[in-house]
Design a protein around this motif. Structure first.
Motif, PDB file in Angstrom:
ATOM      1  N   ASP A 188       0.793  -1.078  -0.044  1.00 14.54           N
ATOM      2  CA  ASP A 188      -0.036   0.090   0.121  1.00 14.54           C
ATOM      3  C   ASP A 188       1.072   1.136   0.070  1.00 14.54           C
ATOM      4  OD1 ASP A 188       1.090   0.240   2.575  1.00 14.54           O
ATOM      5  OD2 ASP A 188      -1.057   0.530   3.302  1.00 14.54           O
ATOM      6  N   ALA A 189       0.303   2.407  -0.175  1.00  8.92           N
ATOM      7  CA  ALA A 189       1.093   3.775  -0.367  1.00  8.92           C
ATOM      8  C   ALA A 189       0.160   4.794   0.187  1.00  8.92           C
ATOM      9  CB  ALA A 189       1.576   3.804  -1.616  1.00  8.92           C
ATOM     10  N   TRP A 190       0.771   5.659   0.984  1.00  7.78           N
ATOM     11  CA  TRP A 190       0.009   6.886   1.374  1.00  7.78           C
ATOM     12  C   TRP A 190       0.742   8.045   1.193  1.00  7.78           C
ATOM     13  CZ3 TRP A 190      -4.861   5.869   3.282  1.00  7.78           C
ATOM     14  CH2 TRP A 190      -4.905   4.647   3.761  1.00  7.78           C
ATOM     15  N   ARG A 191      -0.020   9.094   0.723  1.00  5.72           N
ATOM     16  CA  ARG A 191       0.836  10.239   0.272  1.00  5.72           C
ATOM     17  C   ARG A 191       0.194  11.796   1.017  1.00  5.72           C
ATOM     18  NH1 ARG A 191       0.884  10.166  -5.910  1.00  5.72           N
ATOM     19  NH2 ARG A 191       2.511   8.760  -5.426  1.00  5.72           N
ATOM     20  N   LEU A 192       1.290  12.573   1.122  1.00 10.30           N
ATOM     21  CA  LEU A 192       1.178  14.020   1.306  1.00 10.30           C
ATOM     22  C   LEU A 192       1.810  15.064   0.530  1.00 10.30           C
ATOM     23  CD1 LEU A 192       1.284  13.862   5.263  1.00 10.30           C
ATOM     24  CD2 LEU A 192      -0.730  14.552   4.298  1.00 10.30           C
TER      25      LEU A 192
END
Length: 299
Positions: A188-192
Motif C-alpha cells: 500500500d502507499a499513502w501520500r501527503l
C-alpha cells in the motif's frame, strides 16, 4: 450578520521600498514573507496582480487592487468565512522606516462568527504576526527582537487541521522498494503534499519508521526488517511536491499469514499516523521563509 475588523501593524526599521519589494513577492515560489510550511501557503493562479485568484488553505480570495511596492487587496470569493477582504499596506515613515499594516474585514453569519472567535482568529493573528517576523528577517537580515509565540489554541487548530494522508498506488518509480520486494503479498502507499520549504531530502524523513535503513537514492529511502515469518520494506518516496510512504510485505508461512491478518488491520492507521507526524515535525523544524528566501531585497 456579524462584522469582524481585525488590524495588525508593525514598524519596520527598513526603507518602504525594500519592504514593498518583499510584499510584491507574496505567493511567488520564493515568497519570503508567508509563514510556510507551518501554515498553509498563499497560492495564486498567476503572478500577484489584479485578477489573480487563489487563497490559503480553505480561505479563497482574488486580488482586486495592487499598487506595486505599497499595497495589495484580496476580496473573498468563497462563503466559508463570509464576505469581505484583507489587505496589506506599506506606509513610508521616512527614509529608513516604514509601517506595515494588515486589515481584515468580514461580514459573516452567527455560526461562522463563532467559529472565527473560537478557532480561526488565534490562527489568523499568529500567521499575520509571523508574516511581520519574516519581513523583519528578510529586510534586516536578523531575527525579530521578540519572535511571535504560537498560542496553545493556534497550535491545537494547526494539529487538528493538518493535512491527512490519502491512499495512492505504490509509485512505479519507487525503484528500491520494487527491487527489494518484487512480488509482495501486500502493498500500500499513502501520500501527503509537500508545502513550500519542506525538505525534499529523503534522509530528513529517516524517522518516519524506526527500522534499519536498507537503501537510499536521491529521491527514495528504504527501511525494513526480515523475520522468519515475514519480511517487510517501507519506502519514503519524494517527488517535487509530494511525499509518499509505500510498504511491501512478503509472507513466508502460516505464522506470517496469521500475524499479518491481525497486524494488517492496524497497519493503514499506523502508516498514516507516522507519516503525518513526521510531515508536521519537519514543517516545524524548517527555517522561516524570511531566512530561506531573503533574496536581494535587503538594503
Amino acid at each position: 450578520m456579524r462584522t469582524v475588523r481585525n488590524v495588525h501593524e508593525r514598524i519596520i526599521p527598513a526603507p518602504a521600498d525594500c519592504v514593498g519589494a518583499l510584499l510584491d513577492r507574496v505567493s511567488a515560489p520564493d515568497d519570503p514573507i508567508f509563514p510556510t510550511p507551518v501554515w498553509p501557503a498563499m497560492v495564486l493562479d498567476r503572478p500577484l496582480g489584479v485578477g489573480a485568484d487563489g487563497g490559503h488553505g480553505r480561505v479563497r480570495y482574488c486580488v482586486t487592487a495592487h499598487v506595486p511596492g505599497r499595497s495589495v487587496r484580496f476580496d473573498t470569493t468563497g462563503g466559508a468565512l463570509g464576505q469581505g477582504y484583507h489587505r496589506f499596506d506599506v506606509e513610508p515613515l521616512g527614509s529608513d522606516r516604514c509601517r506595515v499594516v494588515h486589515v481584515l474585514e468580514l461580514s459573516m453569519p452567527l455560526m461562522p462568527f463563532l467559529q472565527w472567535k473560537v478557532t480561526i482568529q488565534p490562527v489568523h493573528d499568529t500567521m499575520i504576526e509571523e508574516v511581520f517576523d519574516n519581513i523583519e528577517r528578510s529586510a534586516l537580515g536578523r531575527p525579530p527582537h521578540a519572535p511571535t509565540r504560537r498560542p496553545p489554541r493556534a497550535l491545537l487548530a494547526n494539529r487538528l487541521f493538518w493535512a491527512r494522508p490519502h491512499a495512492v498506488p505504490v509509485p512505479s518509480h519507487a525503484r528500491l522498494l520494487h527491487e527489494a520486494v518484487p512480488r509482495p503479498d501486500f502493498a500500500d502507499a499513502w501520500r501527503l503534499p509537500l508545502p513550500p520549504g519542506t525538505s525534499r531530502d529523503p534522509q530528513d524523513w529517516r524517522n518516519v519508521l524506526p527500522f534499519p535503513v536498507r537503501g537510499t537514492s536521491d529521491r527514495e529511502l528504504l527501511v525494513g526488517k526480515d523475520a522468519s515469518h515475514l519480511d517487510f520494506r517501507s519506502s519514503i518516496v519524494i517527488e517535487d511536491d509530494t511525499v509518499t510512504l509505500a510498504t511491501a510485505v512478503r509472507l513466508h508461512n502460516t505464522r506470517g499469514r496469521l500475524y499479518f491478518a491481525v497486524a494488517g488491520l492496524a497497519h493503514p492507521c499506523m502508516a498514516r499516523l507516522m507519516l503525518r507526524r513526521a510531515h508536521r515535525r519537519l514543517a516545524f523544524s524548517t527555517r522561516p521563509a524570511g531566512e530561506r528566501n531573503a533574496g536581494a531585497s535587503r538594503p
